[in-house]
Design an enzyme around this catalytic site. Structure first.
Site, PDB file in Angstrom:
ATOM      1  N   TYR A 171       1.178   7.818   0.037  1.00 38.43           N
ATOM      2  CA  TYR A 171       2.571   7.252   0.024  1.00 38.43           C
ATOM      3  C   TYR A 171       3.615   8.482  -0.714  1.00 38.43           C
ATOM      4  O   TYR A 171       4.457   8.887   0.005  1.00 38.43           O
ATOM      5  CB  TYR A 171       2.615   6.194  -0.631  1.00 38.43           C
ATOM      6  N   LYS A 175       6.192  10.598   1.661  1.00 40.92           N
ATOM      7  CA  LYS A 175       7.780  10.731   1.537  1.00 40.92           C
ATOM      8  C   LYS A 175       8.444  12.060   0.908  1.00 40.92           C
ATOM      9  O   LYS A 175       9.587  12.319   1.253  1.00 40.92           O
ATOM     10  CB  LYS A 175       8.147   9.615   0.264  1.00 40.92           C
TER      11      LYS A 175
END
Length: 265
Positions: A171, A175
């Protein structure tokens, strides 16, 4: 131009990927409330159509459509269908995210990693490529990538102690990459009057409450956030309308953090 009209999106066509999901719902609603016709898109066609119908019951303009970001043919067919119906695409909100295989590094397999990347990286690129081609022809458009505070600072792991929660490595990777992708888009396509910005929420309250309820993470998170609370729908709706509208006509390549001050320490 009057300030109120700067924030209006009348006659504009907006796509929100993952538009019936956690962040997708307030984003879709906000754009529709500002006057846009919103295409709510995801793999769950029924969920998208149901949410579009709910917005329609409030006299807002929305349509639910199928889009599988893991399937290049689906992306191309979706884009063609939108253009066939509306003739233009003014706003693209890349909000969809796959959380498949989100694990700590030592627990992560190649299949876990590549499974998530199929949507979070390749799918992001393919839908943006398909839409930006039309925006270039229009010589106008705005792209909003929905990031995260995990794309601005490293995870603060002590906040998860005493829970089964964590911040997975893939994650964080996704991002941070999204921020770089946003800046590349902004710098390359500015000559076509296309703007690209990244909006990164942090601590979205309804999602935390629905998934975890009250726990030690919730208390620690509030203590570490200057505004001492989680975000609510209205905290996300305002910034997305700003970035989609003429109110931000001279803003591109920006990473807007909507996090109650979490990243300002």
């Amino acid at each position: 131009m009057e300030v109120n009209s700067m924030f209006r999106l009348d006659s504009r066509v907006a796509i929100v990927t993952g538009g019936a999901g956690l962040y997708g719902k307030p984003i879709s609603e906000a754009l529709a409330e500002a006057g846009a016709f919103v295409i709510i898109a995801s793999r769950d066609r029924l969920k998208c159509k149901e949410y579009a119908a709910m917005l329609g019951s409030k006299n807002l303009k929305a349509e639910g459509m199928h889009l599988d970001l893991e399937d290049e043919n689906s992306i191309n067919e979706f884009t063609s269908e939108v253009l066939g119906k509306f003739g233009r695409i003014d706003i693209l909100v890349n909000n969809a995210v796959s959380r498949e295989g989100f694990k700590n590094l030592e627990d992560l397999s190649r299949q876990d990693w590549e499974g998530g990347q199929a949507i979070n990286s390749t799918g992001l690129m393919l839908i943006t490529r398909a839409v930006v081609k039309q925006m270039c022809l229009q010589r106008a458009g705005t792209i909003i990538n929905i990031g995260s505070i995990q794309g601005a600072v490293g995870p603060h792991f002590p906040v998860y102690e005493g829970t089964t929660m964590t911040s997975p490595v893939n994650y964080t990777y996704d991002k941070w990459a999204m921020v770089g992708f946003t800046k590349w888009l902004a710098n390359y396509y500015g000559k076509f009057n296309i703007r690209a910005n990244c909006l990164s929420p942090g601590g979205y309250g309804p999602g935390v409450a629905d998934t975890y309820g009250e726990n030690s993470f919730v208390e620690k998170y509030k203590q570490l956030t200057p505004l001492a609370r989680f975000a609510v729908d209205d905290d996300i709706k305002g910034p997305v309308v700003f970035l989609a509208s003429d109110a931000s006509a001279y803003v591109t390549g920006h990473h807007l953090l909507v996090d109650g001050g979490w990243t300002s320490w």
